[in-house]
Structure formats: structure tokens, C-alpha cells
Design a protein around this motif. Structure first.
Motif, PDB file in Angstrom:
ATOM      1  N   ARG A  59       3.768   5.692  -5.547  1.00 40.54           N
ATOM      2  CA  ARG A  59       3.637   5.789  -7.003  1.00 40.54           C
ATOM      3  C   ARG A  59       2.589   6.825  -7.386  1.00 40.54           C
ATOM      4  N   LEU A  60       1.442   6.814  -6.658  1.00 41.63           N
ATOM      5  CA  LEU A  60       0.387   7.783  -6.947  1.00 41.63           C
ATOM      6  C   LEU A  60       0.850   9.200  -6.623  1.00 41.63           C
TER       7      LEU A  60
ATOM      8  N   SER B  28      -2.595  13.044  -2.207  1.00 39.86           N
ATOM      9  CA  SER B  28      -1.730  11.872  -2.376  1.00 39.86           C
ATOM     10  C   SER B  28      -0.496  11.956  -1.485  1.00 39.86           C
ATOM     11  N   ASP B  29       0.019  13.168  -1.283  1.00 49.54           N
ATOM     12  CA  ASP B  29       1.177  13.354  -0.404  1.00 49.54           C
ATOM     13  C   ASP B  29       0.814  12.970   1.027  1.00 49.54           C
ATOM     14  N   ARG B  30      -0.403  13.402   1.452  1.00 44.81           N
ATOM     15  CA  ARG B  30      -0.856  13.089   2.807  1.00 44.81           C
ATOM     16  C   ARG B  30      -1.035  11.566   2.978  1.00 44.81           C
ATOM     17  N   VAL B  31      -1.653  10.935   1.952  1.00 45.05           N
ATOM     18  CA  VAL B  31      -1.852   9.476   2.000  1.00 45.05           C
ATOM     19  C   VAL B  31      -0.508   8.759   2.010  1.00 45.05           C
ATOM     20  N   TYR B  32       0.411   9.262   1.200  1.00 41.80           N
ATOM     21  CA  TYR B  32       1.731   8.641   1.128  1.00 41.80           C
ATOM     22  C   TYR B  32       2.451   8.725   2.478  1.00 41.80           C
TER      23      TYR B  32
ATOM     24  N   LYS C 141       0.840  -1.211   0.000  1.00 43.07           N
ATOM     25  CA  LYS C 141       0.000   0.000   0.000  1.00 43.07           C
ATOM     26  C   LYS C 141       0.873   1.259   0.000  1.00 43.07           C
ATOM     27  N   THR C 142       1.961   1.206   0.749  1.00 50.96           N
ATOM     28  CA  THR C 142       2.853   2.372   0.811  1.00 50.96           C
ATOM     29  C   THR C 142       3.512   2.628  -0.539  1.00 50.96           C
TER      30      THR C 142
END
Length: 326
Positions: free
Chosen positions: A131-132, A176-180, A125-126
Motif C-alpha cells: 500500500r505504501l 518503499s519499492d525496496r521494502v515492498y 506487513k507485506t
């Protein structure tokens, strides 16, 4: 291993533990087979002692020695049967030990399997979030470049669309940065948990391996002691046979045979010529029979064989003595 999702080290340890369990099983099977051999051998000795004749017409001291011999062979047979039972009990102890270790190790392996699965899933997931995130960065960069390139080249309406797209890419990038970052934090937490559990597992496996080697070594030591003890028991039985042979006496056995089978104390008288006519005259009435000739009476008794100090006993064969003379 520097590779977070690698299980090479753990797999090597678990394979070694499985090999150790297999080795214990092989030793357990070895003991069972040895027990079967000992039991067959013991039963064969019993059958040999009870059914096979061995000097059954001997007399006196040698007969007693042969009886002791067969009795002790029977005792040795019983001893081997008892040893077979002891070996089966030792094999069962090894089986119990092996299964106990397997049971406790299984719990640790289940924990490690679960944490490996969770670690790999979180890592995946990470990496997907990374990638996203990188794709959103490229999208934002492309949108910014499009805005700069379109200056004074497009209509205000087209310019507005470009700015809207740029804003959207920035928003998507931030998300996406926050999710990453969240996934990186999550995978780091999982990594720390995995490392802690991995250390515990290794310490447990090491403890089990020390226990297994110690148990295996002691079991083998006990096994050879049991075999040595069996040899001592056998030698004690053989010593009883040697003692009974020491009491054997050629003189006594021959005297015993003579005593049992003697047919009388007088030897046969010589066969003499008898003239028919003289015998008729001797049978006439009033005539006395002639007394027997001198020297034709009772013969002296045959001498009894006696053994001198230097005469050999049964224990001496062709000058080689198995028994010490006292």
C-alpha cells in the motif's frame, strides 16, 4: 485454499480431531457406567444368594440342587463384579490413549499456531508495504505531472522546488519499492515454511486418526468379546444347576422324609368299646385276660413308593421335560 491467510481447511481437520477425542471420551464414560451397572448387579446377586431363603426346608436331592443353584448364583454375582473391574480397566486404557494423542497433537498445534501467527503478521506487513509503495508511486506521478504543468508558468525558484519534491518522491518510491520487495520475499519464505509444516501436520493428524479408529474399533471388539465370555461363564454356572437337577429323585426325597420323620413301625390299634362292668370283672384276681381277636395284631408295613421307567422326575412339568432321560 487460495487465500494465504485462510485456516478453513486446517480448522476443519482440528475440529474433526477434537470430535474424535470427544467420541473416545463418550465411549470411556459408557464403559464406566456399564461397569457401575455390572457391579451393582453383581452385589445384588450376592445379597440375594446369601440373604434370601430359597427352599431352606427341602430335603435330600432337591435340597442339594437348591444349594448348587444358590452357589452358582453367587458365582455369577462374583463374575459380574469381576467384569465391572475389567471394564474399568478398559476405560482407563481408553483414557490413557486419548490423553496420549492429545499430548502429541498439542505440540503440533502449537507449532501450527505459531506459524499461522507469523504468516499472518508477515502478510499484513507485506500488504502494508504494498500500500505504501503504491502511494509513493502515485506521489511520484503527481510530482512529475506538476513539473510538466508548471513549465514556463512558474518562477525558477518555484520550478526548483518542484524538482526537489520530485526527487524526494522518487527517493521515497525507491525506498518503499525496496521494502515492498523485501516483504514479498519474506512472506514467500513464510508461505513455503507454512506449507511444509501444514503438510507435516496433516500427515500427523491422518496418522493419529488412523491410530484412533483402529484403537477404538479394537476396544469395541474386545468389549463385546468380554460380554460374550461373561455369557459363557454364566451358562456354565447354569449348567451346574441343570446337572444337579438331573440327580433329583422324587422317590429318594420321599424316602428321606419318611426316614427322618417316621414315628414308628406299627399303626394305631382300633379303638374298641369297653363296658365298664365287664372291665371290672376282667380286673378281678385269678382271671386271665382274653387274647386279642384274630386280625387285630400288627399290620403289614406300608409299601414304599417306587418309580417305574415311565414315571416323571422333578424335571418334568405338565409333560414338558427340561432334562433328557438317559
Amino acid at each position: 485454499n487460495t487465500d494465504l491467510i485462510s485456516t478453513a481447511g486446517y480448522d476443519g481437520i482440528t475440529q474433526h480431531m477434537n470430535d474424535g477425542r470427544k467420541n473416545c471420551k463418550e465411549y470411556e464414560d459408557f464403559l464406566k457406567e456399564r461397569a457401575a451397572i455390572e457391579e451393582r448387579y453383581g452385589k445384588d446377586l450376592l445379597g440375594l444368594s446369601r440373604k434370601k431363603p430359597c427352599g431352606q426346608t427341602e430335603l435330600n436331592t432337591l435340597k442339594r440342587a437348591l444349594d448348587v443353584f444358590k452357589t452358582q448364583v453367587e458365582s455369577i454375582g462374583q463374575s459380574h463384579i469381576q467384569l465391572a473391574q475389567v471394564l474399568r480397566e478398559e476405560a482407563k486404557k481408553m483414557e490413557d490413549f486419548r490423553e496420549k494423542q492429545k499430548f502429541h497433537r498439542k505440540k503440533i498445534e502449537l507449532i501450527m499456531d505459531a506459524i499461522h501467527k507469523n504468516r499472518n503478521l508477515q502478510y499484513k506487513k507485506t500488504m502494508e508495504a504494498k500500500r505504501l509503495y503504491e502511494q509513493r508511486c502515485r506521489d511520484k506521478d503527481e510530482a512529475e505531472q506538476a513539473v510538466h504543468r508548471s513549465t514556463n508558468l512558474v518562477t525558477p525558484k518555484q520550478q526548483e522546488k518542484l524538482f526537489v519534491k520530485l526527487a524526494q518522491t522518487k527517493t521515497a518510491l525507491e525506498d518503499s519499492d525496496r521494502v515492498y520487495q523485501m516483504n514479498v520475499a519474506a512472506v514467500e519464505k513464510v508461505r513455503e515454511e507454512w506449507q511444509s509444516e501444514h503438510i507435516k501436520a496433516c500427515e500427523f493428524f491422518e496418522s493419529q486418526e488412523c491410530e484412533r479408529i483402529t484403537y477404538f474399533r479394537n476396544a469395541l471388539w474386545l468389549h463385546v468379546n468380554q460380554l460374550s465370555q461373561e455369557c459363557v461363564k454364566n451358562d456354565e454356572c447354569y449348567e451346574e444347576v441343570r446337572k444337579s437337577l438331573e440327580t433329583c429323585s422324587i422317590e429318594k426325597d420321599i424316602e428321606c422324609f419318611v426316614s427322618i420323620h417316621k414315628t414308628g413301625t406299627l399303626p394305631p390299634t382300633p379303638v374298641t368299646y369297653e363296658n365298664y362292668y365287664n372291665s371290672q370283672k376282667s380286673a378281678a384276681p385269678g382271671r386271665n385276660q382274653a387274647p386279642p381277636a384274630p386280625g387285630m395284631g400288627r399290620r403289614p408295613r406300608l409299601p414304599v413308593p417306587s418309580g417305574g421307567p415311565g414315571d416323571p422326575e422333578y424335571s418334568t412339568v405338565d409333560g414338558y421335560s427340561l432334562i433328557q432321560h438317559h
